[in-house]
Design a protein around this motif. Structure first.
Motif, PDB file in Angstrom:
ATOM      1  N   TYR A   9       0.838  -1.196   0.000  1.00  0.00           N
ATOM      2  CA  TYR A   9       0.000   0.000   0.000  1.00  0.00           C
ATOM      3  C   TYR A   9       0.876   1.251   0.000  1.00  0.00           C
ATOM      4  O   TYR A   9       1.833   1.349   0.769  1.00  0.00           O
ATOM      5  N   GLY A  10       0.549   2.182  -0.866  1.00  0.00           N
ATOM      6  CA  GLY A  10       1.309   3.432  -0.928  1.00  0.00           C
ATOM      7  C   GLY A  10       2.485   3.397  -1.857  1.00  0.00           C
ATOM      8  O   GLY A  10       3.136   4.430  -2.075  1.00  0.00           O
ATOM      9  N   ASN A  11       2.810   2.223  -2.442  1.00  0.00           N
ATOM     10  CA  ASN A  11       3.899   2.165  -3.413  1.00  0.00           C
ATOM     11  C   ASN A  11       3.563   3.010  -4.638  1.00  0.00           C
ATOM     12  O   ASN A  11       2.415   3.118  -5.057  1.00  0.00           O
ATOM     13  N   LYS A  12       4.590   3.589  -5.238  1.00  0.00           N
ATOM     14  CA  LYS A  12       4.398   4.430  -6.414  1.00  0.00           C
ATOM     15  C   LYS A  12       4.095   3.572  -7.638  1.00  0.00           C
ATOM     16  O   LYS A  12       4.650   2.491  -7.807  1.00  0.00           O
ATOM     17  N   LEU A  13       3.197   4.079  -8.492  1.00  0.00           N
ATOM     18  CA  LEU A  13       2.844   3.417  -9.741  1.00  0.00           C
ATOM     19  C   LEU A  13       3.348   4.239 -10.912  1.00  0.00           C
ATOM     20  O   LEU A  13       3.160   5.460 -10.955  1.00  0.00           O
ATOM     21  N   GLY A  14       3.984   3.549 -11.851  1.00  0.00           N
ATOM     22  CA  GLY A  14       4.500   4.239 -13.018  1.00  0.00           C
ATOM     23  C   GLY A  14       4.039   3.578 -14.300  1.00  0.00           C
ATOM     24  O   GLY A  14       4.046   2.347 -14.415  1.00  0.00           O
ATOM     25  N   ALA A  15       3.595   4.404 -15.267  1.00  0.00           N
ATOM     26  CA  ALA A  15       3.301   3.910 -16.612  1.00  0.00           C
ATOM     27  C   ALA A  15       4.588   3.949 -17.415  1.00  0.00           C
ATOM     28  O   ALA A  15       5.638   4.383 -16.924  1.00  0.00           O
ATOM     29  N   SER A  16       4.525   3.507 -18.670  1.00  0.00           N
ATOM     30  CA  SER A  16       5.728   3.511 -19.504  1.00  0.00           C
ATOM     31  C   SER A  16       6.184   4.924 -19.834  1.00  0.00           C
ATOM     32  O   SER A  16       7.332   5.132 -20.244  1.00  0.00           O
ATOM     33  N   ASP A  17       5.297   5.909 -19.632  1.00  0.00           N
ATOM     34  CA  ASP A  17       5.652   7.295 -19.962  1.00  0.00           C
ATOM     35  C   ASP A  17       5.479   8.239 -18.775  1.00  0.00           C
ATOM     36  O   ASP A  17       5.264   9.438 -18.946  1.00  0.00           O
ATOM     37  N   GLY A  18       5.555   7.705 -17.555  1.00  0.00           N
ATOM     38  CA  GLY A  18       5.521   8.594 -16.404  1.00  0.00           C
ATOM     39  C   GLY A  18       4.701   8.060 -15.243  1.00  0.00           C
ATOM     40  O   GLY A  18       3.901   7.136 -15.390  1.00  0.00           O
ATOM     41  N   ALA A  19       4.916   8.668 -14.078  1.00  0.00           N
ATOM     42  CA  ALA A  19       4.201   8.259 -12.869  1.00  0.00           C
ATOM     43  C   ALA A  19       2.741   8.664 -12.964  1.00  0.00           C
ATOM     44  O   ALA A  19       2.387   9.635 -13.638  1.00  0.00           O
ATOM     45  N   PHE A  20       1.871   7.896 -12.265  1.00  0.00           N
ATOM     46  CA  PHE A  20       0.453   8.261 -12.312  1.00  0.00           C
ATOM     47  C   PHE A  20      -0.286   8.017 -11.006  1.00  0.00           C
ATOM     48  O   PHE A  20      -1.487   8.272 -10.930  1.00  0.00           O
ATOM     49  N   GLY A  21       0.362   7.552  -9.968  1.00  0.00           N
ATOM     50  CA  GLY A  21      -0.370   7.376  -8.720  1.00  0.00           C
ATOM     51  C   GLY A  21       0.303   6.441  -7.746  1.00  0.00           C
ATOM     52  O   GLY A  21       1.509   6.155  -7.853  1.00  0.00           O
ATOM     53  N   LEU A  22      -0.498   5.963  -6.786  1.00  0.00           N
ATOM     54  CA  LEU A  22      -0.025   5.092  -5.717  1.00  0.00           C
ATOM     55  C   LEU A  22      -0.937   3.872  -5.606  1.00  0.00           C
ATOM     56  O   LEU A  22      -2.101   3.917  -5.995  1.00  0.00           O
ATOM     57  N   VAL A  23      -0.395   2.788  -5.055  1.00  0.00           N
ATOM     58  CA  VAL A  23      -1.196   1.592  -4.792  1.00  0.00           C
ATOM     59  C   VAL A  23      -2.124   1.879  -3.613  1.00  0.00           C
ATOM     60  O   VAL A  23      -1.673   2.234  -2.526  1.00  0.00           O
ATOM     61  N   LYS A  24      -3.429   1.721  -3.848  1.00  0.00           N
ATOM     62  CA  LYS A  24      -4.425   2.007  -2.821  1.00  0.00           C
ATOM     63  C   LYS A  24      -5.009   0.742  -2.202  1.00  0.00           C
ATOM     64  O   LYS A  24      -5.289   0.685  -1.003  1.00  0.00           O
ATOM     65  N   ASP A  25      -5.214  -0.297  -3.027  1.00  0.00           N
ATOM     66  CA  ASP A  25      -5.935  -1.480  -2.562  1.00  0.00           C
ATOM     67  C   ASP A  25      -5.690  -2.609  -3.553  1.00  0.00           C
ATOM     68  O   ASP A  25      -5.100  -2.411  -4.626  1.00  0.00           O
ATOM     69  N   PHE A  26      -6.157  -3.812  -3.189  1.00  0.00           N
ATOM     70  CA  PHE A  26      -6.129  -4.969  -4.083  1.00  0.00           C
ATOM     71  C   PHE A  26      -7.499  -5.628  -4.030  1.00  0.00           C
ATOM     72  O   PHE A  26      -8.101  -5.732  -2.952  1.00  0.00           O
ATOM     73  N   TYR A  27      -8.000  -6.069  -5.189  1.00  0.00           N
ATOM     74  CA  TYR A  27      -9.209  -6.877  -5.236  1.00  0.00           C
ATOM     75  C   TYR A  27      -8.800  -8.328  -5.459  1.00  0.00           C
ATOM     76  O   TYR A  27      -8.046  -8.625  -6.382  1.00  0.00           O
ATOM     77  N   PHE A  28      -9.316  -9.217  -4.612  1.00  0.00           N
ATOM     78  CA  PHE A  28      -8.958 -10.626  -4.725  1.00  0.00           C
ATOM     79  C   PHE A  28     -10.211 -11.475  -4.876  1.00  0.00           C
ATOM     80  O   PHE A  28     -11.317 -11.082  -4.472  1.00  0.00           O
ATOM     81  N   ASP A  29     -10.044 -12.632  -5.462  1.00  0.00           N
ATOM     82  CA  ASP A  29     -11.105 -13.605  -5.686  1.00  0.00           C
ATOM     83  C   ASP A  29     -11.092 -14.569  -4.498  1.00  0.00           C
ATOM     84  O   ASP A  29     -10.106 -15.279  -4.286  1.00  0.00           O
ATOM     85  N   ASP A  30     -12.174 -14.575  -3.716  1.00  0.00           N
ATOM     86  CA  ASP A  30     -12.162 -15.400  -2.510  1.00  0.00           C
ATOM     87  C   ASP A  30     -12.530 -16.858  -2.765  1.00  0.00           C
ATOM     88  O   ASP A  30     -12.633 -17.646  -1.822  1.00  0.00           O
ATOM     89  N   GLN A  31     -12.712 -17.246  -4.030  1.00  0.00           N
ATOM     90  CA  GLN A  31     -12.885 -18.662  -4.372  1.00  0.00           C
ATOM     91  C   GLN A  31     -11.546 -19.286  -4.727  1.00  0.00           C
ATOM     92  O   GLN A  31     -11.228 -20.390  -4.297  1.00  0.00           O
ATOM     93  N   ASN A  32     -10.764 -18.594  -5.553  1.00  0.00           N
ATOM     94  CA  ASN A  32      -9.468 -19.106  -5.984  1.00  0.00           C
ATOM     95  C   ASN A  32      -8.296 -18.485  -5.226  1.00  0.00           C
ATOM     96  O   ASN A  32      -7.152 -18.862  -5.452  1.00  0.00           O
ATOM     97  N   TRP A  33      -8.584 -17.520  -4.348  1.00  0.00           N
ATOM     98  CA  TRP A  33      -7.559 -16.866  -3.543  1.00  0.00           C
ATOM     99  C   TRP A  33      -6.420 -16.320  -4.411  1.00  0.00           C
ATOM    100  O   TRP A  33      -5.251 -16.651  -4.217  1.00  0.00           O
ATOM    101  N   ALA A  34      -6.795 -15.498  -5.372  1.00  0.00           N
ATOM    102  CA  ALA A  34      -5.812 -14.851  -6.231  1.00  0.00           C
ATOM    103  C   ALA A  34      -6.147 -13.376  -6.360  1.00  0.00           C
ATOM    104  O   ALA A  34      -7.326 -13.007  -6.427  1.00  0.00           O
ATOM    105  N   VAL A  35      -5.120 -12.536  -6.390  1.00  0.00           N
ATOM    106  CA  VAL A  35      -5.330 -11.106  -6.612  1.00  0.00           C
ATOM    107  C   VAL A  35      -5.692 -10.890  -8.074  1.00  0.00           C
ATOM    108  O   VAL A  35      -5.009 -11.377  -8.972  1.00  0.00           O
TER     109      VAL A  35
END
Length: 246
Positions: A9-35
């Motif tokens: 959480y809070g890690n910087k996010l970068g596109a191929s042409d520049g920064a665009f935000g921070l990691v806010k959350d993750f959505y996961f599947d509670d049947q297969n337990w995968a993000v």
């Protein structure tokens, strides 16, 4: 190696042409337990909508340090199908989203990942069936995926053993390569003085979102005797007698 989701959480996010935000959350599947998605906080750039990033867009392992780079341009992200903030993610939206980027659906065929299936494939297979356009399927209700959940929301849920509540969820441990969630981190005892233990997700019987509770097939003693959790700063999680303390 297992990666603490809480540490991302809070890690910087970068596109191929520049920064665009921070990691806010993750959505996961509670049947297969995968993000399934990383949720980005883009500040004032796209503040009126959620920005979902599939693991398809990210390199085949999580980066060391505090930066996560996606294989997309800012323009691609801006033009992706919009979903309003605070609205659930519907399967109809997911189909539109995956078609926009040309990725296979994770919920069917070879597009599924998590568990033992390894990291998501990056290209559509030759025999991947084209999805029908929305107009061909007729009107559909915009219902959220009942098994797509926020890691931020589930943190803090009660942890119900077979013989009573015994702690609460405080973190998730994800495989760095496959994005599969393998362990839940449970805070036992008092919120400030209790210890943290790791419980495999195969011990989870069900999650009640109405009751904000995770039910497991272990007794309180079984939870108490689970491997103790130690978090290495900016590194993988460890457990057991060789775990490193902070």
């Amino acid at each position: 190696m297992l990666q603490s989701i809480k540490q991302l959480y809070g890690n910087k996010l970068g596109a191929s042409d520049g920064a665009f935000g921070l990691v806010k959350d993750f959505y996961f599947d509670d049947q297969n337990w995968a993000v399934r998605y990383v949720i980005a906080d883009t500040g004032g750039w796209l503040s009126e909508r959620q920005v979902l990033l599939s693991p398809h867009a990210i390199s085949n392992s999580l980066p060391a340090g505090n930066n996560m780079v996606v294989n997309l341009t800012r323009k691609q992200i801006e033009d992706s199908p919009a979903i309003e903030t605070h609205k659930p993610v519907s399967r109809q939206y997911e189909e539109e989203y995956h078609r926009y980027y040309g990725w296979p659906y994770y919920w069917e065929g070879d597009g599924l990942w998590g568990g033992t299936r390894g990291f998501p494939i990056l290209a559509l297979p030759a025999n991947f069936p084209a999805a029908e356009p929305p107009e061909a399927r007729g009107p559909q209700a915009e219902r959220g995926d009942a098994h797509l959940r926020s890691t931020q929301a589930v943190c803090g849920y009660h942890f119900q053993a077979t013989d009573g509540i015994f702690g609460h969820v405080c973190d998730f441990l994800m495989d760095e390569q496959s994005w599969a969630i393998n362990q839940l981190v449970i805070k036992t005892g008092h919120r400030f003085t209790g210890k943290e233990v790791q419980v495999p997700v195969n011990q989870v019987e069900r999650i009640s979102y109405k009751e904000s509770t995770v039910f497991v097939k272990l007794t309180q003693a079984g939870v108490e005797n689970s491997p103790e959790h130690r978090l290495v700063p900016n590194g993988p999680a460890m457990s057991g007698p060789h775990a490193l303390a902070l």
